[in-house]
Design a protein around this motif. Structure first.
Motif, PDB file in Angstrom:
ATOM      1  N   TYR A  84       0.836  -1.206   0.000  1.00  0.00           N
ATOM      2  CA  TYR A  84       0.000   0.000   0.000  1.00  0.00           C
ATOM      3  C   TYR A  84       0.873   1.260   0.000  1.00  0.00           C
ATOM      4  CZ  TYR A  84      -3.344   3.486   1.744  1.00  0.00           C
ATOM      5  OH  TYR A  84      -4.121   4.608   1.908  1.00  0.00           O
ATOM      6  N   ALA A  85       1.914   1.271   0.824  1.00  0.00           N
ATOM      7  CA  ALA A  85       2.798   2.434   0.904  1.00  0.00           C
ATOM      8  C   ALA A  85       3.534   2.660  -0.410  1.00  0.00           C
ATOM      9  CB  ALA A  85       3.803   2.248   2.046  1.00  0.00           C
ATOM     10  N   ILE A  86       4.015   1.583  -1.028  1.00  0.00           N
ATOM     11  CA  ILE A  86       4.733   1.709  -2.302  1.00  0.00           C
ATOM     12  C   ILE A  86       3.803   2.253  -3.379  1.00  0.00           C
ATOM     13  CG2 ILE A  86       5.806   0.387  -4.172  1.00  0.00           C
ATOM     14  CD1 ILE A  86       6.965  -1.461  -2.012  1.00  0.00           C
ATOM     15  N   ALA A  89       2.941   5.949  -2.829  1.00  0.00           N
ATOM     16  CA  ALA A  89       4.042   6.851  -3.149  1.00  0.00           C
ATOM     17  C   ALA A  89       4.277   6.941  -4.656  1.00  0.00           C
ATOM     18  CB  ALA A  89       5.313   6.388  -2.447  1.00  0.00           C
ATOM     19  N   LEU A  90       4.250   5.800  -5.340  1.00  0.00           N
ATOM     20  CA  LEU A  90       4.468   5.806  -6.784  1.00  0.00           C
ATOM     21  C   LEU A  90       3.360   6.562  -7.512  1.00  0.00           C
ATOM     22  CD1 LEU A  90       5.671   2.129  -7.385  1.00  0.00           C
ATOM     23  CD2 LEU A  90       7.033   4.209  -7.594  1.00  0.00           C
ATOM     24  N   SER A  91       2.174   6.623  -6.908  1.00  0.00           N
ATOM     25  CA  SER A  91       1.044   7.292  -7.550  1.00  0.00           C
ATOM     26  C   SER A  91       1.177   8.807  -7.565  1.00  0.00           C
ATOM     27  CB  SER A  91      -0.261   6.907  -6.829  1.00  0.00           C
ATOM     28  OG  SER A  91      -0.537   5.531  -6.988  1.00  0.00           O
ATOM     29  N   GLY A 254      -7.651   6.002  -2.626  1.00  0.00           N
ATOM     30  CA  GLY A 254      -7.201   7.160  -1.865  1.00  0.00           C
ATOM     31  C   GLY A 254      -6.551   8.213  -2.734  1.00  0.00           C
ATOM     32  N   LEU A 255      -5.888   7.784  -3.825  1.00  0.00           N
ATOM     33  CA  LEU A 255      -5.240   8.750  -4.715  1.00  0.00           C
ATOM     34  C   LEU A 255      -6.268   9.682  -5.322  1.00  0.00           C
ATOM     35  CD1 LEU A 255      -2.831   9.821  -6.396  1.00  0.00           C
ATOM     36  CD2 LEU A 255      -3.429   8.100  -8.107  1.00  0.00           C
ATOM     37  N   LEU A 306       9.018   2.776   4.255  1.00  0.00           N
ATOM     38  CA  LEU A 306       8.441   3.971   4.884  1.00  0.00           C
ATOM     39  C   LEU A 306       9.511   5.025   5.173  1.00  0.00           C
ATOM     40  CD1 LEU A 306       5.840   2.431   7.371  1.00  0.00           C
ATOM     41  CD2 LEU A 306       5.397   3.527   5.174  1.00  0.00           C
ATOM     42  N   ALA A 307      10.693   4.576   5.609  1.00  0.00           N
ATOM     43  CA  ALA A 307      11.775   5.516   5.914  1.00  0.00           C
ATOM     44  C   ALA A 307      12.214   6.269   4.653  1.00  0.00           C
ATOM     45  CB  ALA A 307      12.954   4.776   6.524  1.00  0.00           C
ATOM     46  N   MET A 308      12.342   5.556   3.541  1.00  0.00           N
ATOM     47  CA  MET A 308      12.752   6.197   2.284  1.00  0.00           C
ATOM     48  C   MET A 308      11.692   7.187   1.806  1.00  0.00           C
ATOM     49  SD  MET A 308      14.567   3.271  -0.049  1.00  0.00           S
ATOM     50  CE  MET A 308      16.187   2.628   0.330  1.00  0.00           C
ATOM     51  N   ILE A 309      10.425   6.772   1.839  1.00  0.00           N
ATOM     52  CA  ILE A 309       9.346   7.646   1.368  1.00  0.00           C
ATOM     53  C   ILE A 309       9.235   8.885   2.257  1.00  0.00           C
ATOM     54  CG2 ILE A 309       6.851   7.834   1.029  1.00  0.00           C
ATOM     55  CD1 ILE A 309       6.894   4.841   0.272  1.00  0.00           C
TER      56      ILE A 309
END
Length: 327
Positions: A84-86, A89-91, A254-255, A306-309
């Motif tokens: 979900y996080a990936i 973020a990519l969106s 969500g996007l 999550l840390a990278m994003i």
């Protein structure tokens, strides 16, 4: 009744049919509530409303992840949240493209949200097909995951050193194809995708598409292109098709809600693409690590992602903090 119960208990792509039916029912109920209650009348969505609606969809996604934790276990839940996080973020890059598409077709903000929500129906089908094909390939050929890993590493490195480049909406193949093969009105007709009006030559009343329909098609083509990156990335986290599909769709839902807030400040996330590039490279390397040295703890994958994003978001906001102050 017995026949219905048998059908619901039947296994579909590794999970009982009732699990798939329940998730799709949740999605369609959310869309019906969104379009039929919250946005029954077309209106311009402000940043505050966009953020509130996005918070609601994030809460739904988190609650669904909690249900996965209770019913399928902690590992499955961590995989869902990582995917979900990936995807979320990519969106963000997709937001910029969607904004350009709406601008190209001169779609007023009052009609944009309805077009985005209707587009989710196409996303369900298109991503469902992509995920189904990906799952079949992974199940039949284990080495396909290594191809996914190599693709993610190459894509991430390309993003890192080239910045990803910018899309040219005016040179979109879907626009050229539809414009040549469909009758398209030169002006909008409210929220309608199709209208009936006289043919300029024969005078006969025929069906015409509107620019809003063309925008909807091009947006979904763009989403399909972005899915080429995101779907392999989630398969790198888990090969459970149910988790891959639900994480994808929850993020896309969500996007759409967050679009109006992000579109107004997408310039503030200029450096996030480098964090996303790092995530893709990390996920790609994770596939090779898991194949040759053993499975990586899902908690580590989630924490690093999550840390990278978060680092990319915070660094972007800090570097662009003066943007707009001198305007």
């Amino acid at each position: 009744m017995d026949t219905l119960m048998s059908l619901l208990a039947m296994e579909v792509i590794g999970k009982p049919a009732w699990l798939w039916a329940s998730f799709l029912a949740i999605v369609f109920l959310l869309l019906a509530f969104d379009l039929g209650v919250l946005h029954k009348d077309d209106k311009e969505i402000g940043i505050a409303e966009s953020l509130k609606l996005s918070a609601f969809y994030i809460a739904v996604a988190v609650a669904f992840g909690g249900w996965i934790w209770l019913s399928m276990g902690a590992e499955a839940s961590l995989q869902y949240f990582t995917g979900y996080a990936i995807e979320k973020a990519l969106s963000i890059d997709n937001v910029f493209v969607i904004s350009m598409i709406f601008g190209y077709f001169a779609i007023p903000r009052a009609y944009q949200y309805r077009a985005l929500v209707w587009g989710i129906i196409a996303v369900l089908v298109l991503r469902g097909i992509m995920i189904g094909v990906g799952a079949a390939l992974v199940q039949e050929y284990d080495w396909v995951l290594l191809l996914f890993g190599a693709f993610l590493v190459v894509t991430g490195l390309k993003m890192l050193f080239t910045g990803g480049g910018e899309s040219d909406v005016t040179d979109n193949a879907a626009i050229r194809f539809l414009s040549r093969r469909m009758r398209v009105t030169p002006e909008l007709h409210g929220q309608r995708f199709f209208v009936r009006r006289p043919h300029p030559v024969t005078g006969r009343v025929v069906l015409w598409a509107t620019p809003l329909f063309l925008a909807l098609v091009v947006i979904n083509v763009a989403d399909l292109v972005f899915a080429v990156d995101s779907v392999p990335a989630i398969f790198a986290i888990t090969t459970d098709t149910y988790i891959v599909f639900t994480a994808n769709i929850m993020a896309v839902l969500g996007l759409r809600a967050l679009y109006f807030a992000l579109a107004a400040m997408v310039h503030r996330f200029e450096y996030l693409k480098y964090a996303l590039a790092g995530v893709l490279v990390f996920i790609g390397i994770k596939i090779f690590w898991s194949h040759f040295f053993g499975k990586l703890d899902p908690a580590i994958s989630l924490s690093v992602t999550l840390a990278m994003i978060a680092g990319g978001v915070l660094f972007s906001l800090w570097k662009t903090r003066q943007v707009g102050k001198t305007a």
